[in-house]
Enzyme design. Structure first.
Site, mmCIF file in Angstrom:
data_model
loop_
_atom_site.group_PDB
_atom_site.id
_atom_site.type_symbol
_atom_site.label_atom_id
_atom_site.label_comp_id
_atom_site.label_asym_id
_atom_site.label_seq_id
_atom_site.Cartn_x
_atom_site.Cartn_y
_atom_site.Cartn_z
ATOM 1 N N ILE A 52 52.854 -24.556 -43.679
ATOM 2 C CA ILE A 52 53.481 -25.101 -42.474
ATOM 3 C C ILE A 52 52.386 -25.250 -41.422
ATOM 4 C CG2 ILE A 52 55.859 -24.360 -42.883
ATOM 5 C CD1 ILE A 52 55.394 -21.866 -41.319
ATOM 6 N N ASP A 53 52.616 -26.115 -40.456
ATOM 7 C CA ASP A 53 51.584 -26.424 -39.465
ATOM 8 C C ASP A 53 51.236 -25.220 -38.593
ATOM 9 O OD1 ASP A 53 51.677 -29.051 -40.364
ATOM 10 O OD2 ASP A 53 53.182 -29.638 -38.881
ATOM 11 N N LYS A 54 50.077 -25.307 -37.981
ATOM 12 C CA LYS A 54 49.558 -24.226 -37.125
ATOM 13 C C LYS A 54 50.594 -23.764 -36.091
ATOM 14 C CE LYS A 54 46.160 -23.547 -33.461
ATOM 15 N NZ LYS A 54 45.202 -24.227 -32.564
ATOM 16 N N ARG B 168 58.329 -33.857 -38.096
ATOM 17 C CA ARG B 168 57.762 -34.383 -36.845
ATOM 18 C C ARG B 168 57.708 -35.909 -36.873
ATOM 19 N NH1 ARG B 168 52.292 -31.093 -36.489
ATOM 20 N NH2 ARG B 168 52.119 -32.125 -34.452
#
Length: 304
Positions: free
Chosen positions: A138-140, A239
């Site tokens: 998963i993204d930062k 997103r």
């Protein structure tokens, strides 16, 4: 060194070789295949090719996969919020601001540094030295439940579940604007943005199929609280998809409008529910990562 051989079948002509190989072998990520191509470990009919080579029916592809080497990544004693752990898997609740695996510019402080200290030598090695144990990411600035594999058998099993879209993933997000319908489905292939290579976009020419289902949980004057269910798992999928229907995630510095009235650090996105079939027991397991404090506080503000 392991030697892998492939023969391209009819109907697969015209696919980039890095995509063809990553689709053909779930043990090798596309980025790792691109690394092998750069290092001239991949040949077609005995000739070295680049990642943008498009395969043709009948092509004989040979891939040299180097033996695993000890990673240069150092274990770091970083506290982990562990939701579940056994001999095969580890489920952690990733905090905001933490990168999942090392990359250029992020060699320390990552989740991999933390799990290497916690699990020591008990991590799968399938995705190469930079991503031991990592089966998905998963993204930062996305928080929530993340699955780590502690051996190669678990990794292979769970990678197949991911490929077959049988892993249950439910995200919570707060998006800009008011969504009128109570639920909906967004379909649009996701690939690299044609101009800005750091971004992803709906890309009908070079994208991979992507499907996101959303359901409205709560509406506010200028925002909507939603649950998103992933059918596929493309980079930045939620997103990109929510932005495509005019409702970017609040705080999203890449896909949002640039306005940040709530002084958020990155997108309001939380991987809340993670469910999968255990690779050893065959039992279905499901875990819930509680909403982070910043998310709860933002909901309180919006309700006022």
């Amino acid at each position: 060194m392991e030697i892998l051989n492939y023969v391209v079948s009819d109907g697969q002509s015209g696919i980039r070789i890095d995509r063809y190989l990553s689709d053909s072998n779930e043990d090798l990520s596309r980025s790792y295949i691109q690394k092998l191509l750069k290092e001239q470990k991949v040949t077609v009919q005995g000739i070295f090719v680049k990642a943008n080579y498009k395969v043709q029916a009948g092509d004989v592809i040979t891939v040299e996969v180097p033996d695993m080497t000890e990673p240069d990544i150092l274990p770091e004693d970083i506290p982990l919020d562990i939701l579940y752990e056994d001999e095969d898997v580890l489920v952690v609740n990733k905090p905001k601001g933490m990168v999942v695996h090392p990359s250029a510019g992020h060699t320390t402080g990552t989740l991999v540094n933390a799990i290497m200290a916690h699990c020591k030598e008990n991590l799968s090695g399938i995705n190469g030295v930079l991503r031991p144990g990592i089966v998905h990411r998963i993204d930062k600035d996305t928080t929530g439940a993340l699955l780590v594999c502690k051996n190669d058998n678990a990794h292979r099993d769970l990678a197949m579940q991911l490929k077959e879209h049988s892993i249950k993933r439910r995200y919570r997000a707060i998006v800009a604007g008011v969504i009128k319908e109570n639920e909906g489905t967004i379909e649009g292939p996701i690939g690299r943005h044609p101009v800005d290579r750091k971004k992803m976009a709906i890309n009908y020419k070079n994208g991979k199929e992507a499907v996101t289902h959303y359901r409205v949980l709560e509406r506010f004057p200028n925002a909507t609280y939603v649950e998103c269910r992933l059918e596929t798992g493309r980079t930045h999928q939620i997103r990109v998809h929510m932005t495509s229907i005019g409702h970017p995630l609040l705080g999203d510095e890449v896909y949002g409008s640039g306005r940040n009235p709530y002084h958020l650090q990155g997108q309001t996105l939380h991987a809340m529910i993670l469910g999968f079939v255990h690779p050893s027991t065959g039992e279905y397991m499901e875990f819930t990562a509680p909403l982070p404090e910043y998310f709860e506080k933002l909901l309180e503000k919006l309700r006022k």
